[in-house]
Design a protein around this motif. Sequence first.
Motif, PDB file in Angstrom:
ATOM      1  N   ARG A   1      -1.331  -3.262 -11.818  1.00  0.00           N
ATOM      2  CA  ARG A   1       0.083  -3.529 -11.599  1.00  0.00           C
ATOM      3  C   ARG A   1       0.697  -2.370 -10.814  1.00  0.00           C
ATOM      4  NH1 ARG A   1       2.159  -8.245 -11.926  1.00  0.00           N
ATOM      5  NH2 ARG A   1       3.811  -8.073 -13.468  1.00  0.00           N
ATOM      6  N   ILE A   2       1.636  -2.719  -9.946  1.00  0.00           N
ATOM      7  CA  ILE A   2       2.411  -1.707  -9.240  1.00  0.00           C
ATOM      8  C   ILE A   2       3.880  -2.042  -9.420  1.00  0.00           C
ATOM      9  CG2 ILE A   2       2.178  -2.951  -7.044  1.00  0.00           C
ATOM     10  CD1 ILE A   2       2.377  -0.186  -5.640  1.00  0.00           C
ATOM     11  N   PHE A   3       4.669  -1.011  -9.718  1.00  0.00           N
ATOM     12  CA  PHE A   3       6.096  -1.170  -9.954  1.00  0.00           C
ATOM     13  C   PHE A   3       6.857  -0.497  -8.812  1.00  0.00           C
ATOM     14  CE2 PHE A   3       4.005  -1.668 -13.948  1.00  0.00           C
ATOM     15  CZ  PHE A   3       4.748  -2.616 -14.638  1.00  0.00           C
ATOM     16  N   MET A   4       8.041  -1.058  -8.462  1.00  0.00           N
ATOM     17  CA  MET A   4       8.752  -0.553  -7.289  1.00  0.00           C
ATOM     18  C   MET A   4      10.255  -0.754  -7.410  1.00  0.00           C
ATOM     19  SD  MET A   4       8.386  -1.646  -3.255  1.00  0.00           S
ATOM     20  CE  MET A   4       6.666  -1.195  -3.186  1.00  0.00           C
ATOM     21  N   ARG A   5      10.986   0.247  -6.912  1.00  0.00           N
ATOM     22  CA  ARG A   5      12.415   0.136  -6.628  1.00  0.00           C
ATOM     23  C   ARG A   5      12.632   0.400  -5.147  1.00  0.00           C
ATOM     24  NH1 ARG A   5      15.921   0.011 -10.868  1.00  0.00           N
ATOM     25  NH2 ARG A   5      15.094   0.648 -12.915  1.00  0.00           N
TER      26      ARG A   5
ATOM     27  N   THR B   1      11.697  -7.547 -12.650  1.00  0.00           N
ATOM     28  CA  THR B   1      11.450  -7.348 -14.072  1.00  0.00           C
ATOM     29  C   THR B   1      12.771  -7.512 -14.822  1.00  0.00           C
ATOM     30  OG1 THR B   1      11.872  -4.970 -14.071  1.00  0.00           O
ATOM     31  CG2 THR B   1       9.638  -5.698 -13.479  1.00  0.00           C
ATOM     32  N   GLU B   2      12.732  -7.308 -16.129  1.00  0.00           N
ATOM     33  CA  GLU B   2      13.947  -7.390 -16.925  1.00  0.00           C
ATOM     34  C   GLU B   2      14.894  -6.230 -16.641  1.00  0.00           C
ATOM     35  OE1 GLU B   2      12.837  -7.628 -20.990  1.00  0.00           O
ATOM     36  OE2 GLU B   2      11.993  -9.666 -20.821  1.00  0.00           O
ATOM     37  N   GLU B   3      14.372  -5.148 -16.071  1.00  0.00           N
ATOM     38  CA  GLU B   3      15.207  -3.998 -15.728  1.00  0.00           C
ATOM     39  C   GLU B   3      15.784  -4.189 -14.336  1.00  0.00           C
ATOM     40  OE1 GLU B   3      14.834   0.853 -15.252  1.00  0.00           O
ATOM     41  OE2 GLU B   3      13.387  -0.241 -16.483  1.00  0.00           O
ATOM     42  N   PRO B   4      17.099  -4.156 -14.188  1.00  0.00           N
ATOM     43  CA  PRO B   4      17.715  -4.413 -12.880  1.00  0.00           C
ATOM     44  C   PRO B   4      17.165  -3.501 -11.787  1.00  0.00           C
ATOM     45  CG  PRO B   4      19.381  -4.371 -14.604  1.00  0.00           C
ATOM     46  CD  PRO B   4      18.096  -3.912 -15.243  1.00  0.00           C
ATOM     47  N   GLY B   5      16.801  -4.106 -10.662  1.00  0.00           N
ATOM     48  CA  GLY B   5      16.335  -3.358  -9.503  1.00  0.00           C
ATOM     49  C   GLY B   5      14.878  -2.970  -9.527  1.00  0.00           C
ATOM     50  N   LEU B   6      14.198  -3.219 -10.621  1.00  0.00           N
ATOM     51  CA  LEU B   6      12.785  -2.857 -10.736  1.00  0.00           C
ATOM     52  C   LEU B   6      11.926  -4.101 -10.548  1.00  0.00           C
ATOM     53  CD1 LEU B   6      10.656  -0.653 -11.446  1.00  0.00           C
ATOM     54  CD2 LEU B   6      10.856  -1.420 -13.833  1.00  0.00           C
ATOM     55  N   TYR B   7      10.948  -3.989  -9.658  1.00  0.00           N
ATOM     56  CA  TYR B   7      10.026  -5.090  -9.380  1.00  0.00           C
ATOM     57  C   TYR B   7       8.624  -4.720  -9.858  1.00  0.00           C
ATOM     58  CZ  TYR B   7      13.647  -6.849  -6.201  1.00  0.00           C
ATOM     59  OH  TYR B   7      14.823  -7.305  -5.665  1.00  0.00           O
ATOM     60  N   ALA B   8       7.854  -5.743 -10.180  1.00  0.00           N
ATOM     61  CA  ALA B   8       6.450  -5.553 -10.544  1.00  0.00           C
ATOM     62  C   ALA B   8       5.593  -6.493  -9.704  1.00  0.00           C
ATOM     63  CB  ALA B   8       6.227  -5.817 -12.027  1.00  0.00           C
ATOM     64  N   GLY B   9       4.508  -5.957  -9.178  1.00  0.00           N
ATOM     65  CA  GLY B   9       3.579  -6.755  -8.390  1.00  0.00           C
ATOM     66  C   GLY B   9       2.157  -6.328  -8.690  1.00  0.00           C
ATOM     67  N   TRP B  10       1.275  -6.638  -7.762  1.00  0.00           N
ATOM     68  CA  TRP B  10      -0.142  -6.308  -7.912  1.00  0.00           C
ATOM     69  C   TRP B  10      -0.613  -5.517  -6.714  1.00  0.00           C
ATOM     70  CZ3 TRP B  10      -2.250  -7.419 -12.522  1.00  0.00           C
ATOM     71  CH2 TRP B  10      -1.629  -8.396 -13.311  1.00  0.00           C
ATOM     72  N   ASP B  11      -1.443  -4.514  -6.970  1.00  0.00           N
ATOM     73  CA  ASP B  11      -2.091  -3.768  -5.893  1.00  0.00           C
ATOM     74  C   ASP B  11      -3.585  -4.045  -5.961  1.00  0.00           C
ATOM     75  OD1 ASP B  11      -3.001  -2.033  -3.965  1.00  0.00           O
ATOM     76  OD2 ASP B  11      -1.588  -0.442  -4.498  1.00  0.00           O
ATOM     77  N   THR B  12      -4.088  -4.772  -4.981  1.00  0.00           N
ATOM     78  CA  THR B  12      -5.482  -5.208  -5.007  1.00  0.00           C
ATOM     79  C   THR B  12      -6.458  -4.101  -4.667  1.00  0.00           C
ATOM     80  OG1 THR B  12      -5.401  -5.967  -2.699  1.00  0.00           O
ATOM     81  CG2 THR B  12      -4.766  -7.555  -4.409  1.00  0.00           C
ATOM     82  N   LEU B  13      -5.955  -2.898  -4.357  1.00  0.00           N
ATOM     83  CA  LEU B  13      -6.866  -1.765  -4.165  1.00  0.00           C
ATOM     84  C   LEU B  13      -7.533  -1.363  -5.470  1.00  0.00           C
ATOM     85  CD1 LEU B  13      -4.847   0.500  -1.710  1.00  0.00           C
ATOM     86  CD2 LEU B  13      -6.821  -0.930  -1.186  1.00  0.00           C
ATOM     87  N   GLY B  14      -6.914  -1.709  -6.588  1.00  0.00           N
ATOM     88  CA  GLY B  14      -7.491  -1.453  -7.902  1.00  0.00           C
ATOM     89  C   GLY B  14      -7.635  -2.764  -8.656  1.00  0.00           C
ATOM     90  N   ASP B  15      -8.677  -2.896  -9.448  1.00  0.00           N
ATOM     91  CA  ASP B  15      -8.877  -4.111 -10.220  1.00  0.00           C
ATOM     92  C   ASP B  15      -7.780  -4.247 -11.271  1.00  0.00           C
ATOM     93  OD1 ASP B  15     -11.180  -4.684  -8.813  1.00  0.00           O
ATOM     94  OD2 ASP B  15     -12.509  -3.725 -10.277  1.00  0.00           O
ATOM     95  N   ASP B  16      -7.173  -5.433 -11.329  1.00  0.00           N
ATOM     96  CA  ASP B  16      -6.186  -5.759 -12.363  1.00  0.00           C
ATOM     97  C   ASP B  16      -5.099  -4.690 -12.451  1.00  0.00           C
ATOM     98  OD1 ASP B  16      -5.151  -7.390 -14.370  1.00  0.00           O
ATOM     99  OD2 ASP B  16      -6.213  -6.318 -15.965  1.00  0.00           O
TER     100      ASP B  16
END
Length: 217
Positions: free
Chosen positions: A100-104, A83-98
């Motif tokens: 987003r999951i964020f991670m460091r 993402t635009e924030e250093p060290g922060l990632y955004a992806g998808w968790d298909t356990l829920g419809d549509d």
Amino acid sequence: MATASHQLADVPGLIRCETTPREDILALATAGTRPQYAHDEVYGDFCTVQEYIDCPPEDVFDYLCDINSLDEYSVSTRAFEPTEEPGLYAGWDTLGDDTRIFMRLKPNREALTLDYHCAWDQGEELWMIYLFRIVPAEQVLGRPGSVVLWTNCRHPHYDKNPYPELAPSPDRVWVGDLWPLFFAGHRIELENLKRILEYRHSRGLPIEVASGAEVGA
């Protein structure tokens, strides 16, 4: 042997060799050991899975520290990007419809520990913490390879979505609803991790994430 027993005298309920006969300690331990346990007794507040992997600890650590490895071994999380924030990632968790999951990722190479700090729907409060420790199997099992310990703690947010307004729909499943399945689900993912790493290590293949591979391949 000098002890600080005088500081413990007022603490109720302690079981120690200084105050409890050996036979009583063994009897208490025996009484507390049952052939069966209710699921919530074992996994109500903490969920730990563990596995031996025939792959060097440093290779296991490096693989887990690559966020793209989740595309390979995880059941549902996919396509993490910075993402635009250093060290922060955004992806998808298909356990829920549509969803987003964020991670460091918070690694410690010297200790061979790695923490995933995650959250559904938003990246400000990363309250879903996945704790990994890689232990050299030579130390604990007397053979080459790694022991992977993976623990989750039941944060209060698992019981109630703290940001319901960010959910893509009001009837979207909440990650906390799946807590009773965490052990079985993480067990599947840890077995995926074992199969991938042992396959590559045993054949002398690169351990890193396969470049250009289709997700699910």
